[in-house]
Motif scaffolding. Sequence first.
Motif, PDB file in Angstrom:
ATOM      1  N   UNK A 167       0.828  -1.207   0.000  1.00  0.00           N
ATOM      2  CA  UNK A 167       0.000   0.000   0.000  1.00  0.00           C
ATOM      3  C   UNK A 167       0.854   1.245   0.000  1.00  0.00           C
ATOM      4  N   UNK A 168       1.828   1.325   0.905  1.00  0.00           N
ATOM      5  CA  UNK A 168       2.613   2.548   1.030  1.00  0.00           C
ATOM      6  C   UNK A 168       3.727   2.653   0.001  1.00  0.00           C
ATOM      7  N   UNK A 169       4.230   1.524  -0.503  1.00  0.00           N
ATOM      8  CA  UNK A 169       5.350   1.581  -1.443  1.00  0.00           C
ATOM      9  C   UNK A 169       4.924   1.588  -2.905  1.00  0.00           C
ATOM     10  N   UNK A 170       3.793   0.953  -3.213  1.00  0.00           N
ATOM     11  CA  UNK A 170       3.383   0.834  -4.613  1.00  0.00           C
ATOM     12  C   UNK A 170       2.096   1.589  -4.930  1.00  0.00           C
ATOM     13  N   UNK A 171       1.069   1.312  -4.161  1.00  0.00           N
ATOM     14  CA  UNK A 171      -0.271   1.765  -4.535  1.00  0.00           C
ATOM     15  C   UNK A 171      -0.439   3.271  -4.368  1.00  0.00           C
ATOM     16  N   UNK A 172      -0.163   3.790  -3.183  1.00  0.00           N
ATOM     17  CA  UNK A 172      -0.373   5.228  -2.956  1.00  0.00           C
ATOM     18  C   UNK A 172       0.489   6.095  -3.870  1.00  0.00           C
ATOM     19  N   UNK A 173       1.804   5.816  -4.045  1.00  0.00           N
ATOM     20  CA  UNK A 173       2.579   6.645  -4.973  1.00  0.00           C
ATOM     21  C   UNK A 173       2.027   6.616  -6.398  1.00  0.00           C
ATOM     22  N   UNK A 174       1.549   5.433  -6.836  1.00  0.00           N
ATOM     23  CA  UNK A 174       1.007   5.337  -8.194  1.00  0.00           C
ATOM     24  C   UNK A 174      -0.307   6.105  -8.312  1.00  0.00           C
ATOM     25  N   UNK A 175      -1.190   5.956  -7.328  1.00  0.00           N
ATOM     26  CA  UNK A 175      -2.476   6.643  -7.377  1.00  0.00           C
ATOM     27  C   UNK A 175      -2.311   8.152  -7.405  1.00  0.00           C
ATOM     28  N   UNK A 176      -1.341   8.663  -6.640  1.00  0.00           N
ATOM     29  CA  UNK A 176      -1.145  10.114  -6.604  1.00  0.00           C
ATOM     30  C   UNK A 176      -0.631  10.639  -7.943  1.00  0.00           C
ATOM     31  N   UNK A 177       0.045   9.791  -8.716  1.00  0.00           N
ATOM     32  CA  UNK A 177       0.472  10.219 -10.042  1.00  0.00           C
ATOM     33  C   UNK A 177      -0.697  10.304 -11.019  1.00  0.00           C
ATOM     34  N   UNK A 178      -1.806   9.607 -10.708  1.00  0.00           N
ATOM     35  CA  UNK A 178      -2.944   9.541 -11.618  1.00  0.00           C
ATOM     36  C   UNK A 178      -4.075  10.495 -11.242  1.00  0.00           C
ATOM     37  N   UNK A 179      -3.897  11.326 -10.242  1.00  0.00           N
ATOM     38  CA  UNK A 179      -5.016  12.145  -9.769  1.00  0.00           C
ATOM     39  C   UNK A 179      -5.516  13.121 -10.834  1.00  0.00           C
ATOM     40  N   UNK A 180      -4.694  13.376 -11.843  1.00  0.00           N
ATOM     41  CA  UNK A 180      -5.131  14.272 -12.923  1.00  0.00           C
ATOM     42  C   UNK A 180      -6.292  13.665 -13.696  1.00  0.00           C
ATOM     43  N   UNK A 181      -6.486  12.345 -13.598  1.00  0.00           N
ATOM     44  CA  UNK A 181      -7.541  11.639 -14.330  1.00  0.00           C
ATOM     45  C   UNK A 181      -8.923  11.849 -13.702  1.00  0.00           C
ATOM     46  N   UNK A 182      -8.974  12.314 -12.466  1.00  0.00           N
ATOM     47  CA  UNK A 182     -10.238  12.340 -11.732  1.00  0.00           C
ATOM     48  C   UNK A 182     -10.756  13.762 -11.539  1.00  0.00           C
ATOM     49  N   UNK A 183     -11.998  13.834 -11.105  1.00  0.00           N
ATOM     50  CA  UNK A 183     -12.618  15.136 -10.862  1.00  0.00           C
ATOM     51  C   UNK A 183     -12.052  15.742  -9.579  1.00  0.00           C
ATOM     52  N   UNK A 184     -12.216  17.057  -9.387  1.00  0.00           N
ATOM     53  CA  UNK A 184     -11.743  17.677  -8.138  1.00  0.00           C
ATOM     54  C   UNK A 184     -12.314  17.012  -6.892  1.00  0.00           C
ATOM     55  N   UNK A 185     -13.581  16.614  -6.939  1.00  0.00           N
ATOM     56  CA  UNK A 185     -14.194  15.970  -5.778  1.00  0.00           C
ATOM     57  C   UNK A 185     -13.572  14.600  -5.516  1.00  0.00           C
ATOM     58  N   UNK A 186     -13.312  13.850  -6.568  1.00  0.00           N
ATOM     59  CA  UNK A 186     -12.680  12.548  -6.407  1.00  0.00           C
ATOM     60  C   UNK A 186     -11.262  12.690  -5.860  1.00  0.00           C
ATOM     61  N   UNK A 187     -10.551  13.708  -6.338  1.00  0.00           N
ATOM     62  CA  UNK A 187      -9.192  13.956  -5.817  1.00  0.00           C
ATOM     63  C   UNK A 187      -9.247  14.302  -4.331  1.00  0.00           C
ATOM     64  N   UNK A 188     -10.267  15.067  -3.961  1.00  0.00           N
ATOM     65  CA  UNK A 188     -10.408  15.439  -2.550  1.00  0.00           C
ATOM     66  C   UNK A 188     -10.617  14.190  -1.686  1.00  0.00           C
ATOM     67  N   UNK A 189     -11.400  13.249  -2.190  1.00  0.00           N
ATOM     68  CA  UNK A 189     -11.655  12.029  -1.424  1.00  0.00           C
ATOM     69  C   UNK A 189     -10.387  11.197  -1.264  1.00  0.00           C
ATOM     70  N   UNK A 190      -9.596  11.110  -2.332  1.00  0.00           N
ATOM     71  CA  UNK A 190      -8.332  10.377  -2.241  1.00  0.00           C
ATOM     72  C   UNK A 190      -7.386  11.077  -1.259  1.00  0.00           C
ATOM     73  N   UNK A 191      -7.386  12.418  -1.292  1.00  0.00           N
ATOM     74  CA  UNK A 191      -6.551  13.177  -0.358  1.00  0.00           C
ATOM     75  C   UNK A 191      -6.967  12.911   1.085  1.00  0.00           C
ATOM     76  N   UNK A 192      -8.276  12.892   1.338  1.00  0.00           N
ATOM     77  CA  UNK A 192      -8.768  12.606   2.689  1.00  0.00           C
ATOM     78  C   UNK A 192      -8.366  11.205   3.136  1.00  0.00           C
TER      79      UNK A 192
END
Length: 436
Positions: free
Chosen positions: A152-177
Amino acid sequence: MSAPTPVTGNTKPSLTGVRIKQRKGVAKATAKFEPEVFRDALLSHLLPIPPTQYDLIATKLITAGSTLEFLKYSDALFEIVFVGGILQPGGSYVEDGKTERSPFAIIGGKDEIEGTAVAEGADQKDILAEVTQKVEVMKKVIQRYKYLQKPLEQNVLPALLQYIIKWTPLQREKVADAAAMLIAQGFATGECLLALTKDHLVKDSISLSFLTHFIRAYLTFQNMEHLSRLLRSSFKDIILVFPQSKRTRAALDAHFKAEGLPQVAEWYGKRQTVLVKEELTRWMTQACEEDEFTEEWVENALGHVATQQVENSLPTSDVLSISWNALMASFDWAGRSDQFAKIKTFFPVLAPFAKKPLEQVNLLQIVQVYCYDEQKAMKSFPSLVRILWEADLVSDNALIYWFDKGAKPQGKEYFVKSVQALYDHVTEESDDEEDE
């Protein structure tokens, strides 16, 4: 008939025809990697459950872990939990003829599941409350299968944060939370935040918006001190998440104050002041190792110091302290006889920062504390004060004020007594001028 060949001690028995059973662990490790098959199997457990039945979902996921290979497909597992499906490089969903998404996902929500858009102005407290319940499900699964924390901390979260441009502002906010909650509660480290410094996320302020939401959510679980340690360890400098045109201390200060996070602006200002002071101290100390302070050297030093003061809002007291201590560091108090001559040639560097009476009092305090800390310089204190006074870096009023009530506690009695003669001389002159 020839005699049979005798069996020697070196002949090994043949295993021809014997079937060797492969170990279960080896079979799993060499099995074909099929994340789509894993996805379909996991969704078969999740689809029948209403997406808001969080306890039931947690129980179902924990049970599924006994039959599904969570370790092998950990990335796919967390992608489904975060965004509802598995992702291909670049952040797009893997489309293999099946468009069905998991009804339970961090970026999902009741309105989104029902097919209607969520208003961008949705109450942030409600959003955080919803995300918190979903993260609690994830935490229960991680607590049951502890081997999931590392991917989770070494693979998934770093990859997901690189893809946040793909999502809406609200979806990005949820991932940030969700990321804030996981990191604040020790289920992941802040290393993933470094992905926010990538150019494609920085240029349109996506990184800045994400980090702002992350910080706001993080502070609901931890205090500012805890957050400051996280930011120091995660970023070389958080200003790197700002677009190039806004990478100034003033822009950062204005942004976080406008977002209702003045404590972040205050922390960054203090941290930058410390770093700038350290860098200026190194520069001045190295520069003061020159044998002579020529006019060219003085001009160069003044320009550098003045620039650093303006750009970083350094107080004049800090500039005086750094300059004086850097000068003193270049002296050998035990063996140099021309030290006072060299000090005088350095005065033009101090002069612009010792024009006002309070600045001059501060200069006397700096010299006092330095001489107190450097025992070899204690006897030179009255001489230092005199040459500062003669050079008009210390006025009569500044000397009188320091003598009467401005001296620091460190060695106060000794230092005040050591300049008694000069103080008497100055006060007598002042009295004579008043009489005239």
